[in-house]
Write an enzyme that holds these catalytic residues in place. Structure first.
Site, PDB file in Angstrom:
ATOM      1  N   PHE A 133      17.879  75.936 -29.982  1.00  0.00           N
ATOM      2  CA  PHE A 133      18.771  76.988 -29.486  1.00  0.00           C
ATOM      3  C   PHE A 133      18.921  78.075 -30.561  1.00  0.00           C
ATOM      4  CE2 PHE A 133      22.780  78.889 -28.167  1.00  0.00           C
ATOM      5  CZ  PHE A 133      22.550  79.017 -26.805  1.00  0.00           C
ATOM      6  N   ASP A 210      22.164  68.244 -32.581  1.00  0.00           N
ATOM      7  CA  ASP A 210      22.967  69.166 -31.781  1.00  0.00           C
ATOM      8  C   ASP A 210      23.044  68.552 -30.382  1.00  0.00           C
ATOM      9  OD1 ASP A 210      23.876  71.111 -30.037  1.00  0.00           O
ATOM     10  OD2 ASP A 210      22.945  72.757 -31.146  1.00  0.00           O
ATOM     11  N   TYR A 235      32.397  72.825 -23.624  1.00  0.00           N
ATOM     12  CA  TYR A 235      32.611  73.632 -22.404  1.00  0.00           C
ATOM     13  C   TYR A 235      31.540  73.420 -21.349  1.00  0.00           C
ATOM     14  CZ  TYR A 235      29.883  76.888 -25.367  1.00  0.00           C
ATOM     15  OH  TYR A 235      28.959  77.458 -26.206  1.00  0.00           O
ATOM     16  N   LYS A 236      30.534  72.601 -21.653  1.00  0.00           N
ATOM     17  CA  LYS A 236      29.495  72.304 -20.658  1.00  0.00           C
ATOM     18  C   LYS A 236      29.894  71.045 -19.884  1.00  0.00           C
ATOM     19  CE  LYS A 236      26.016  74.406 -23.700  1.00  0.00           C
ATOM     20  NZ  LYS A 236      25.590  75.552 -22.883  1.00  0.00           N
ATOM     21  N   ARG A 384      17.583  77.809 -14.424  1.00  0.00           N
ATOM     22  CA  ARG A 384      18.061  76.476 -14.810  1.00  0.00           C
ATOM     23  C   ARG A 384      18.952  75.928 -13.711  1.00  0.00           C
ATOM     24  NH1 ARG A 384      20.617  76.345 -20.776  1.00  0.00           N
ATOM     25  NH2 ARG A 384      21.961  77.939 -19.863  1.00  0.00           N
TER      26      ARG A 384
END
Lengths: 412, 412
Positions: A133, A210, A235-236, A384
């Protein structure tokens, strides 16, 4: 309506009827006007739990508005480690005393990368992959520049991800630490975390994962795997809300040995002593910096309570079933229209999202959003489909795939 | 009831009746059971606005729960600078494009101190005072150690604070930057910010103010004073809630020249390009690091709307009236019991809290908290009476001082 649509509908109804976790979907808030037909982006921002709005009101009027400053003494000072331990037990496979909540993922990455690198005297290489990322890559770039370290880039197969062989080929006596993503954001590839961790540790380097794209959807066993350091966002799949605080795991074997560079008062041994010099806390609190984001970590607590009730293994099983079903629908409905599947086909190597690609997906996504069908699009990697296990039904997946088919077909 | 109590009660009633801002006190939440008699710690944690609980529910169900990921595109990406600009206009005296919301105060201090020091080639001294807040001192200590800089300590009169003369005596050609608190947490001393800023800039150094203990109660004119850098928290006089995100001000003359060290994706020129190398944003967004804390900055917006309605100059006038009244009551009721006043007597040199001391105040504070009278106590400096202007009535101040007198008298 075509026959294939009828068949798929029957299938999604059967799958939902057979889903032991189906009832939990009602725990999540949905707009009453039915404007969201299919939410396929829980991998980017999880839905709020229904309980969260009421619990925030209770928090504002109770702990904050009535307890006022007394709540710091009574409860809040311990909240970063209490909630961290709960996350450790429920999701991470981490015994108490190793996990904290606070800061953003990027700030925690900085603190732990610096702590790890500075703690590995005589080793000056950081290993990371080119498809990690952006924030991970950028932070390593900045830290390498300021500390005079060398970046060793792994260039993995872009459609999959980093393999143990990729790692074995680059680590050695100069490797200070290795930073990889457990699930790759652009392919959905699930790395062999225990295998890679063992290789890295055997080479005397520190292994840092991560977990942003896996935490809450895939179980980890950080203690059992011997992981040194980990970070992730809430938050995912942890439904903590936009910009919710991140988490950090520091293996207890390292706590006393590593020191992070941002010496805020809340990481001090005794913050309220207001002493002359900084002495870091002896325990995991030394990785805290400023005043902990107490209000902002409340929604995460709601999701952790739900995960404790359901169990992370059951969540993973539903995740696999959702991605398998998604892939079947993509093959049936979208591949004939020129769509390519870019995620691993073996669920053992796949996280909880599926990437598909087509030259017109930027336009398609814009039209889908207007129609209440919400995946996300990341140029140049495609669309996605994120499958947050507890808040997504099979019917919702089907409605989404059929909507993509409809928009694509209308354009051709 | 003694005569003096009757007189004071009459006075507080008169003062409240004459207070043009009295009605705003009803905008703040109070527990319905009347359990909080007098809240004198808004300088540490501000009360929630009544609107905040309802607005959070609307946010959870609206922007988050219904807008879902679309809200990032539609609104949230700009929120750190939109809310920052509103704070700049309402409270800081800062034109748009210079203020961001995010991180903790301590993390922002780190980023700006590093950016400032690294941007001052050939200058290696950081000036700070020994009575500055611990997190400021600890961060400077850590940064000086890692960057090979020298700390130049000002040792001010502990009961007051840093004067222009103190600063003039230590700055010179080696001074990279000066970090001071606008209001000293332990004395309530209000520094001569415009005078000191001019001295520092004339010496070619950068001036950085910590506004934690003033923002929202005292107007600043950061642009007009020529301030270079500033940080502050939003959970005190800005009522943002426990651990609410902090703010940073970077004078636009410096934006392109300074680079902060924590290279997260949200500080990049184009975060969603997912590029290979970090290129910082050209504007103030380069000081952002991770995903902005959107949910956590909602309560601050409620308070900024109120401050825009009232005006910060009116807030300051009430603050002065409240501290003057507090000092009068302390002299009348507490000095005869051996209490000492430790804050400046001239309101031009005083922030919005008053410090008083007595050997038994640790015990006194514990008893007061149980009785719903809530100041705070910081060893060894004494009891802090924080007077958050919009949420504090004169009657509340009086009830608090009389309660302190009552507890002290019962102990003797």
């Amino acid at each position: 309506m075509s026959n294939s649509t009828e068949n798929a509908t029957l299938t999604s109804a059967r799958l939902d009827a057979a889903d032991p976790l189906a009832a939990y979907r009602d725990r999540f808030f949905e707009p009453a006007d039915g404007s969201v037909i299919s939410y396929l982006d829980g991998n980017s921002l999880g839905r709020p739990l229904r309980a969260t709005a009421a619990n925030l009101t209770a928090f504002v009027q109770g702990e904050w508005g009535s307890g006022l400053i007394r709540s710091w003494d009574e409860k809040w000072m311990d909240e970063p480690t209490v909630v961290g331990d709960l996350l450790g037990a429920t999701v991470l496979g981490a015994a108490p005393g190793q996990t904290i909540i606070g800061d953003s993922t990027s700030v925690l990455l900085y603190k732990l990368l610096r702590a790890g690198l500075d703690g590995q005297a005589g080793r000056d290489e950081i290993v990371i992959d080119r498809w990690n990322f952006p924030t991970d890559r950028f932070l390593v770039e900045g830290i390498a520049a300021e500390r005079g370290a060398k970046i060793v880039w792994i260039d993995p197969d872009a459609a999959t991800g980093v393999t143990p062989e990729d790692v074995a080929a680059v680590i050695g006596e100069r490797t200070a630490l290795v930073l990889l993503s457990h699930v790759a954001y652009r392919s959905g590839f699930l790395a062999d975390a225990p295998g890679i961790t063992k290789l890295v540790k055997d080479a005397g380097a520190l292994m840092m994962w991560d977990l942003c794209h896996s935490a809450g959807s895939i179980p980890t066993e950080l203690d059992a795997w011997g992981v040194d350091l980990a970070v992730g966002c809430s938050y995912k799949y942890l439904n903590g809300g936009p910009g919710a605080p991140a988490f950090a795991y520091i293996n207890s074997a390292l706590t006393g040995r590593l020191q992070q560079p941002i010496w805020g008062w809340m990481g001090a041994a005794n913050p309220f002593e207001m002493g002359a010099d900084y002495e870091p806390a002896a325990n995991v609190r030394r990785f805290i910096t400023g005043t902990p984001p107490i209000l902002a970590m409340q929604p995460l607590k709601d999701m952790l309570a739900l995960l404790a009730e359901v169990g992370i293994e059951a969540v993973r099983s539903k995740s696999v079933a959702l991605t398998e079903y998604t892939i079947a629908l993509v093959r049936e409905h979208l591949v004939p229209l020129g769509v390519e599947l870019s995620s691993p086909l073996d669920p053992a190597h796949r996280g909880s999202h599926v990437i598909i690609d087509h030259p017109r997906f930027a336009e398609v996504t814009a039209k889908l959003w207007e129609a209440g069908v919400i995946p996300d699009f990341r140029p140049p990697y495609g669309l996605r489909i994120g499958l947050s296990p507890l808040s997504t039904s099979f019917a919702e997946v089907e409605a989404g795939i059929l909507a993509i088919r409809g928009v694509l077909a209308s354009m051709s």
